[in-house]
Design a protein around this motif. Structure first.
Motif, PDB file in Angstrom:
ATOM      1  N   THR A 130       6.901   6.806   5.700  1.00  0.00           N
ATOM      2  CA  THR A 130       5.521   7.168   4.869  1.00  0.00           C
ATOM      3  C   THR A 130       5.943   8.772   4.792  1.00  0.00           C
ATOM      4  O   THR A 130       6.082   9.582   5.880  1.00  0.00           O
ATOM      5  N   ASP A 163       0.147  10.290  -1.324  1.00  0.00           N
ATOM      6  CA  ASP A 163       1.484   9.679  -1.188  1.00  0.00           C
ATOM      7  C   ASP A 163       1.817   8.623   0.047  1.00  0.00           C
ATOM      8  O   ASP A 163       2.138   7.740  -0.122  1.00  0.00           O
ATOM      9  N   LYS A 217       0.077   5.634  -1.112  1.00  0.00           N
ATOM     10  CA  LYS A 217       0.689   4.964  -2.287  1.00  0.00           C
ATOM     11  C   LYS A 217       1.920   4.179  -1.744  1.00  0.00           C
ATOM     12  O   LYS A 217       2.307   2.968  -1.823  1.00  0.00           O
ATOM     13  N   HIS A 218       2.685   4.826  -0.599  1.00  0.00           N
ATOM     14  CA  HIS A 218       3.734   4.206   0.013  1.00  0.00           C
ATOM     15  C   HIS A 218       3.328   2.779   0.842  1.00  0.00           C
ATOM     16  O   HIS A 218       3.846   1.926   0.750  1.00  0.00           O
ATOM     17  N   THR A 221       0.489   0.967   0.267  1.00  0.00           N
ATOM     18  CA  THR A 221       0.128   0.014  -0.578  1.00  0.00           C
ATOM     19  C   THR A 221       1.116  -0.661  -1.422  1.00  0.00           C
ATOM     20  O   THR A 221       1.065  -1.690  -1.765  1.00  0.00           O
ATOM     21  N   SER A 222       2.191   0.178  -1.702  1.00  0.00           N
ATOM     22  CA  SER A 222       3.287  -0.594  -2.261  1.00  0.00           C
ATOM     23  C   SER A 222       4.293  -1.237  -1.486  1.00  0.00           C
ATOM     24  O   SER A 222       5.196  -2.148  -1.951  1.00  0.00           O
ATOM     25  N   SER A 223       3.972  -1.327  -0.082  1.00  0.00           N
ATOM     26  CA  SER A 223       5.034  -1.660   0.911  1.00  0.00           C
ATOM     27  C   SER A 223       4.210  -3.280   1.288  1.00  0.00           C
ATOM     28  O   SER A 223       4.728  -4.141   1.694  1.00  0.00           O
ATOM     29  N   TYR A 224       2.865  -3.055   1.364  1.00  0.00           N
ATOM     30  CA  TYR A 224       2.057  -4.150   1.983  1.00  0.00           C
ATOM     31  C   TYR A 224       0.931  -4.282   1.005  1.00  0.00           C
ATOM     32  O   TYR A 224       0.382  -3.230   0.813  1.00  0.00           O
ATOM     33  N   ARG A 225       0.327  -5.799   0.830  1.00  0.00           N
ATOM     34  CA  ARG A 225      -0.619  -5.782   0.049  1.00  0.00           C
ATOM     35  C   ARG A 225      -1.976  -5.916   0.794  1.00  0.00           C
ATOM     36  O   ARG A 225      -2.685  -6.978   0.930  1.00  0.00           O
ATOM     37  N   LYS A 238      -5.638  -3.562   1.951  1.00  0.00           N
ATOM     38  CA  LYS A 238      -6.530  -2.147   1.722  1.00  0.00           C
ATOM     39  C   LYS A 238      -5.823  -1.022   2.462  1.00  0.00           C
ATOM     40  O   LYS A 238      -5.856  -1.139   3.601  1.00  0.00           O
TER      41      LYS A 238
END
Length: 285
Positions: free
Chosen positions: A232, A256, A259-260, A262-266, A268
């Motif tokens: 992260t 950032d 973003k990291h 939420t791009s790794s885990y779906r 909130k």
């Protein structure tokens, strides 16, 4: 104070990082030792002005216990309940502060009533004590209600933000039934270590070691979670509360970091700030 005077009480939320319960026959001495973060946005309750909705649950019980009647009280709910933000505890502290002003009773007595309601309902053991301090990193050295327990705070540096990843709901009762002696023993060791040298940097380092040694991130997010979290941007430290992942990050890299995650885990992700102020009362203009 007249009930006709518009008045608001607010309190930060609190995300416990580690704790060990202490049960006694007295609700005021029952509690926990532990450490966590006081965070914002704050929870606010008011008389004479409309917020998100009526006061319910813990705050309603505290107001009734302290004799606040015949006045309309509304509340804002900035963070979700049942996620690990101690929304119940924040509402109890805000209600206690409001009742103290409306009824002319001591803040200590009001906060002790709030703690007693939390213990009786099993919605929290140490959050009222923690939030009564309410700034940055909060260390609960001795269990019990405010005035009986012992608490200390150290502000987080201005360069720090908090990012959370909300993976699901869990009640305090579910949490207590899911933890074992290894967690509580490690929590006690962590509290003792911080008691000897209490600082933000030491908290960030030790709480990360605590989380990794117990495999809490892997329990929450699966194998490889620690490796993903360590990548992260701006990471300072991290821990898990209930089904909530909590990251301390550099403020200039906070977006950032979101973003990291939420791009790794779906799930909130939410950007918060360490609290810079404890519970407070404000007259509404």
């Amino acid at each position: 104070m007249s009930k006709d005077v518009p008045l608001c009480a607010s309190a930060p939320h609190h995300i416990t990082a580690a704790f060990s319960p202490r049960w006694t026959e007295d609700r005021l001495t029952t509690g926990s030792v532990g450490v966590g973060l006081a965070v914002e946005p704050r929870l606010t309750i008011c008389t004479g002005t409309s917020l998100g909705g009526p006061v319910t649950g813990t705050a309603s019980k505290v107001l009734k216990l302290l004799g606040v009647e015949g006045v309309t009280v509304s509340a804002s709910r900035a963070l979700p309940w049942g996620m690990g933000y101690a929304s119940s505890g924040a509402s109890a502290v805000a209600a206690a502060l409001l009742a103290s002003a409306l009824r002319g009773v001591s803040i200590s007595r009001s906060l002790q009533a709030a703690h007693a309601v939390e213990v009786e309902d099993r919605t929290g053991l140490g959050d009222v004590l923690a939030i009564s301090c309410g700034i940055g990193v909060v260390l609960r050295r001795r269990p019990g209600a405010p005035g009986l327990g012992e608490v200390d705070c150290v502000p987080a540096p201005p360069s720090v933000s908090v990012v959370t990843l909300e993976t699901g709901f869990m009640s305090t009762q579910e949490l207590l039934s899911s933890l074992g002696q290894s967690y509580y023993s490690a929590s006690e060791d962590l509290v003792k270590a911080l008691d000897r040298d209490f600082s933000f940097d030491r908290f960030a380092s030790l709480v990360t070691q605590f989380t990794e040694s117990l495999g809490l991130a892997r329990w929450l997010l699966g194998e490889g979670a620690d490796e993903v979290i360590r990548r992260t941007p701006g990471l300072i430290g991290y821990y898990v509360k209930k089904r909530l992942l909590v990251l301390l990050v550099e403020r200039d890299e906070a977006y950032d970091a979101v973003k990291h995650l939420t791009s790794s885990y779906r799930f909130k992700a939410r950007l918060l700030e360490p609290s810079r102020e404890g519970p407070s009362l404000t007259l509404v203009a």
